[in-house]
Design an enzyme around this catalytic site. Structure first.
Site, PDB file in Angstrom:
ATOM      1  N   TYR A   1      -0.162  -0.202  10.692  1.00  0.00           N
ATOM      2  CA  TYR A   1      -0.488  -0.681   9.268  1.00  0.00           C
ATOM      3  C   TYR A   1       0.767  -0.250   8.220  1.00  0.00           C
ATOM      4  CZ  TYR A   1      -3.198  -0.981   4.891  1.00  0.00           C
ATOM      5  OH  TYR A   1      -3.459  -1.407   3.576  1.00  0.00           O
TER       6      TYR A   1
ATOM      7  N   SER B   1       0.865  -1.175   0.050  1.00  0.00           N
ATOM      8  CA  SER B   1       0.069  -0.016  -0.105  1.00  0.00           C
ATOM      9  C   SER B   1       0.809   1.339  -0.017  1.00  0.00           C
ATOM     10  CB  SER B   1      -0.977   0.068   1.247  1.00  0.00           C
ATOM     11  OG  SER B   1      -1.453   1.200   1.480  1.00  0.00           O
TER      12      SER B   1
END
Length: 312
Positions: free
Chosen positions: A185, A159
């Site tokens: 994350y 990501s």
């Protein structure tokens, strides 16, 4: 860095368009998280091109529904469902030990985003445990099957959030520093990129190609811990350069490009976005790949830390 690799495809391309004319008959693929979001469309495109696809999922009932849907939309009959909980080492071990024969394509797609602070029974931070350690254990556990495929591809779905944080080796699991969902994350997504670098260094002689990617912004269940207001605030911070939301079919395009397109024959250890290799990101950028995510020394350290953590 060499000149980034480009393809005829872009942010608006769909997975089916990327694989148009590609024949995957006789190839076997596993897609983790294949029952939701871009995992469904990744699996659908691979099955539609002729691959035998296994949906590796926590919710096997949802997996069965997805398999039926893929059959109905593509006519593909060889879509199976297997249970896999990436946060549970025993579940990963059961999956890898049950696998027989070669594996040509492994798409490490499943993940959790910006979750509240949660720990596995081992004390691992959940996002790092799921997004990295589970996929690390899965892929290394399937190494023999991948090596037997003679040209296997492994896809590590990362990501642009990797730009938020390197892997903080001094405190990966937030035992000393305050927990912050996006930092957790971000480092797990950096780990996904570093895994591709580390696996390329170790497995090139086995003919295994491993690349990572940013799929783009797609509204899926991955964002279930993130409010609409937070997502729009994040997009506003990016400003005029904020990309448009993609459909799941567009979000899966870069995954299937890395998984099966002949355009990437021989390419390994690289990071892609919008179906093209990403350039190095400048500090504060919202796109591109952070140099720390491609650092071979960090990749080697992460590999050893991962082995040690799973063995403990």
């Amino acid at each position: 860095m060499t000149t980034p690799l480009t393809t005829p495809f872009s942010a608006s391309s769909t997975a089916a368009e990327v694989l148009a004319g590609t024949d995957l008959t006789g190839r076997r693929a596993v897609v983790t998280g294949g029952a939701s979001g871009i995992g469904v469309e990744t699996a659908r495109a691979l099955a539609g091109a002729g691959a035998a696809v296994t949906l590796a999922v926590r919710d096997t009932a949802a997996g069965d529904r997805t398999a039926d849907d893929i059959h109905a939309t593509t006519g593909a009959r060889d879509v199976t469902v297997a249970h896999l909980d990436l946060a549970d080492p025993s579940s990963v071990a059961a999956f890898t030990s049950a696998w027989e024969g070669p594996l040509h394509i492994l798409v490490n797609n499943a993940g959790v985003m910006a979750a509240p602070e949660t720990r596995t029974p081992q004390g691992w931070e959940l996002q790092f445990a799921t997004n990295h350690l589970g996929h690390f254990a899965l892929t290394t556990g399937l190494h023999r099957a991948l090596a037997a495929a003679d040209g296997a591809r492994v896809v590590s779905v990362s990501s642009s959030a990797h730009l938020r944080s390197p892997v903080v080796f001094e405190d990966i699991h937030f035992r000393e520093r305050p927990y912050e969902p996006w930092a957790a994350y971000g480092q797990s997504k950096t780990a996904n990129v570093l895994f591709a670098v580390g696996a390329t260094a170790r497995w090139a002689d086995d003919g295994i190609l491993v690349n990572s990617l940013m799929p783009g912004g797609i509204r899926t269940r991955l964002q279930r811990h993130v409010s609409d207001e937070t997502l729009e605030r994040m997009r506003a911070r990016v400003g005029a350069g904020a990309p448009n939301w993609k459909s799941p079919e567009q979000g899966a395009a870069t995954s299937v490009l890395l998984a099966a397109s002949p355009l990437l024959d021989g390419v390994s250890g690289r990071y892609f976005e919008d179906c093209n290799e990403a350039a190095h990101a400048e500090p504060g950028a919202a796109r591109g790949v952070a140099p720390y995510a491609l650092d071979p020394e960090a990749a080697a350290l992460l590999w050893q830390v991962s082995l040690d953590t799973l063995a403990a």
